[in-house]
Write a protein that holds these residues in place. Structure first.
Motif, PDB file in Angstrom:
ATOM      1  N   ARG A  17       0.830  -1.206   0.000  1.00  0.00           N
ATOM      2  CA  ARG A  17       0.000   0.000   0.000  1.00  0.00           C
ATOM      3  C   ARG A  17       0.866   1.257   0.000  1.00  0.00           C
ATOM      4  O   ARG A  17       0.538   2.238  -0.660  1.00  0.00           O
ATOM      5  N   ALA A  18       1.954   1.213   0.747  1.00  0.00           N
ATOM      6  CA  ALA A  18       2.837   2.385   0.805  1.00  0.00           C
ATOM      7  C   ALA A  18       3.458   2.666  -0.558  1.00  0.00           C
ATOM      8  O   ALA A  18       3.517   3.821  -0.996  1.00  0.00           O
ATOM      9  N   MET A  19       3.931   1.633  -1.233  1.00  0.00           N
ATOM     10  CA  MET A  19       4.548   1.837  -2.547  1.00  0.00           C
ATOM     11  C   MET A  19       3.514   2.282  -3.573  1.00  0.00           C
ATOM     12  O   MET A  19       3.806   3.142  -4.425  1.00  0.00           O
ATOM     13  N   SER A  21       0.847   4.014  -2.884  1.00  0.00           N
ATOM     14  CA  SER A  21       0.558   5.405  -2.530  1.00  0.00           C
ATOM     15  C   SER A  21       1.648   6.326  -3.050  1.00  0.00           C
ATOM     16  O   SER A  21       1.361   7.392  -3.615  1.00  0.00           O
ATOM     17  N   LEU A  22       2.905   5.926  -2.878  1.00  0.00           N
ATOM     18  CA  LEU A  22       4.012   6.755  -3.358  1.00  0.00           C
ATOM     19  C   LEU A  22       3.955   6.923  -4.870  1.00  0.00           C
ATOM     20  O   LEU A  22       4.144   8.030  -5.392  1.00  0.00           O
ATOM     21  N   GLU A  23       3.689   5.844  -5.569  1.00  0.00           N
ATOM     22  CA  GLU A  23       3.623   5.943  -7.031  1.00  0.00           C
ATOM     23  C   GLU A  23       2.508   6.903  -7.459  1.00  0.00           C
ATOM     24  O   GLU A  23       2.694   7.706  -8.385  1.00  0.00           O
ATOM     25  N   SER A  24       1.366   6.861  -6.782  1.00  0.00           N
ATOM     26  CA  SER A  24       0.268   7.775  -7.098  1.00  0.00           C
ATOM     27  C   SER A  24       0.651   9.221  -6.804  1.00  0.00           C
ATOM     28  O   SER A  24       0.341  10.129  -7.581  1.00  0.00           O
ATOM     29  N   LEU A  25       1.332   9.443  -5.693  1.00  0.00           N
ATOM     30  CA  LEU A  25       1.751  10.800  -5.327  1.00  0.00           C
ATOM     31  C   LEU A  25       2.744  11.357  -6.329  1.00  0.00           C
ATOM     32  O   LEU A  25       2.672  12.529  -6.719  1.00  0.00           O
ATOM     33  N   VAL A  26       3.687  10.528  -6.754  1.00  0.00           N
ATOM     34  CA  VAL A  26       4.660  10.972  -7.754  1.00  0.00           C
ATOM     35  C   VAL A  26       3.962  11.261  -9.082  1.00  0.00           C
ATOM     36  O   VAL A  26       4.246  12.261  -9.744  1.00  0.00           O
ATOM     37  N   PHE A  37       8.553   7.810 -15.545  1.00  0.00           N
ATOM     38  CA  PHE A  37       9.280   7.568 -14.302  1.00  0.00           C
ATOM     39  C   PHE A  37       9.051   6.144 -13.818  1.00  0.00           C
ATOM     40  O   PHE A  37       8.056   5.499 -14.153  1.00  0.00           O
ATOM     41  N   THR A  38       9.984   5.672 -13.023  1.00  0.00           N
ATOM     42  CA  THR A  38       9.847   4.403 -12.325  1.00  0.00           C
ATOM     43  C   THR A  38      10.242   4.621 -10.867  1.00  0.00           C
ATOM     44  O   THR A  38      11.156   5.393 -10.570  1.00  0.00           O
ATOM     45  N   VAL A  39       9.520   3.945  -9.979  1.00  0.00           N
ATOM     46  CA  VAL A  39       9.783   4.059  -8.545  1.00  0.00           C
ATOM     47  C   VAL A  39      10.396   2.758  -8.054  1.00  0.00           C
ATOM     48  O   VAL A  39       9.875   1.671  -8.337  1.00  0.00           O
ATOM     49  N   GLY A  40      11.506   2.860  -7.363  1.00  0.00           N
ATOM     50  CA  GLY A  40      12.163   1.693  -6.783  1.00  0.00           C
ATOM     51  C   GLY A  40      12.411   1.908  -5.307  1.00  0.00           C
ATOM     52  O   GLY A  40      12.025   2.933  -4.732  1.00  0.00           O
ATOM     53  N   LEU A  41      13.059   0.943  -4.672  1.00  0.00           N
ATOM     54  CA  LEU A  41      13.339   1.028  -3.240  1.00  0.00           C
ATOM     55  C   LEU A  41      14.747   0.515  -2.979  1.00  0.00           C
ATOM     56  O   LEU A  41      15.090  -0.607  -3.362  1.00  0.00           O
ATOM     57  N   PRO A  47      13.109   5.329  -0.990  1.00  0.00           N
ATOM     58  CA  PRO A  47      12.654   5.105  -2.361  1.00  0.00           C
ATOM     59  C   PRO A  47      13.419   5.976  -3.357  1.00  0.00           C
ATOM     60  O   PRO A  47      13.821   7.103  -3.038  1.00  0.00           O
ATOM     61  N   SER A  48      13.591   5.443  -4.541  1.00  0.00           N
ATOM     62  CA  SER A  48      14.242   6.193  -5.615  1.00  0.00           C
ATOM     63  C   SER A  48      13.271   6.361  -6.769  1.00  0.00           C
ATOM     64  O   SER A  48      12.436   5.489  -7.027  1.00  0.00           O
ATOM     65  N   VAL A  49      13.369   7.502  -7.449  1.00  0.00           N
ATOM     66  CA  VAL A  49      12.528   7.760  -8.618  1.00  0.00           C
ATOM     67  C   VAL A  49      13.446   8.085  -9.787  1.00  0.00           C
ATOM     68  O   VAL A  49      14.194   9.073  -9.746  1.00  0.00           O
ATOM     69  N   THR A  50      13.416   7.234 -10.792  1.00  0.00           N
ATOM     70  CA  THR A  50      14.192   7.462 -12.016  1.00  0.00           C
ATOM     71  C   THR A  50      13.290   8.142 -13.035  1.00  0.00           C
ATOM     72  O   THR A  50      12.204   7.627 -13.342  1.00  0.00           O
ATOM     73  N   VAL A  51      13.714   9.303 -13.526  1.00  0.00           N
ATOM     74  CA  VAL A  51      12.883  10.122 -14.410  1.00  0.00           C
ATOM     75  C   VAL A  51      13.604  10.318 -15.742  1.00  0.00           C
ATOM     76  O   VAL A  51      14.797  10.641 -15.768  1.00  0.00           O
TER      77      VAL A  51
END
Length: 223
Positions: A17-19, A21-26, A37-41, A47-51
């Motif tokens: 749920r946390a991940m 939620s983070l993806e939705s926020l980004v 973008f892609t979200v990783g951990l 968390p890291s966001v590659t843009v």
């Protein structure tokens, strides 16, 4: 890539749920930009966001402004964000990709030990906090962070929580029958939030009522 200054430290269904939620926020933050973008951990739970894309520099700046960023190198005198990891009689330790100790006399939050200060200002573990890199001098809590925390104690009262998303905390408040007793739920980090009480709402009482529904650390900020 931007490494966000917030942590994903819950397991199981809470982690998913946390991940999500983070993806939705980004996505909401970057939705109007020409980017992918892609979200990783990372292994350290940041968390890291590659843009990529035409607006990638703007996107990275937006994410850093919203969340703060974990950087491998810090410049003395500049402000950064770390998450509250531990505290003792001598100070507090933030995680900014490595441990950053802020001595007790550099907190600037009034009298009391760091343990007492943490409780008084509702500093739940993992909460993001801004600090000034000291270099050869001691690190210190940033002036804007001190101002924010002092403002909390002049308000109507708060209940701060960790290990839960903002949406889940709001739903818990509603479930406990206190929907009309709060102003809003403010996001502090991905899994750290602050319930802002209405005038006349007793923050410790609210904490006592929502506590049985949560596996979280809860701290009340009393004006």
């Amino acid at each position: 890539m931007v490494v966000l200054a917030t942590k994903v430290y819950v397991l199981g269904e809470g982690h998913r749920r946390a991940m999500d939620s983070l993806e939705s926020l980004v996505e909401n933050e970057l939705g109007d930009l020409e980017v992918e973008f892609t979200v990783g951990l990372r292994d350290d739970e940041f968390p890291s966001v590659t843009v990529t894309g035409e607006d990638a520099p703007v996107a990275r700046n937006l994410l850093e402004a919203e969340w703060g960023a974990i950087t491998p190198h810090r410049t003395p005198g500049e402000t950064y964000v770390g998450t509250l990891e531990s505290w003792d009689e001598d100070g507090v330790v933030l995680d900014a990709g490595e441990s950053v100790r802020i001595p007790a006399d550099e907190l600037g939050l009034g009298q009391g030990t760091p343990v007492q200060i943490r409780t008084r200002f509702g500093l739940v573990q993992h909460m993001p906090l801004r600090f000034v890199e000291g270099g050869d001098a001691p690190n210190r809590l940033a002036d804007e962070e001190r101002d924010r925390l002092y403002e909390w104690t002049r308000g109507t009262g708060r209940v701060n929580a960790n290990s839960i998303t903002r949406a889940q905390l709001r739903a818990t408040v509603n479930r406990a029958g206190h929907a009309e007793d709060i102003v809003t739920v403010e996001r502090l980090g991905l899994l750290e939030s602050s319930v802002i009480c209405r005038e006349g709402t007793d923050a410790p009482g609210l904490l006592a009522d929502i506590g049985p529904y949560l596996e979280a650390e809860l701290l009340a900020v009393v004006p």
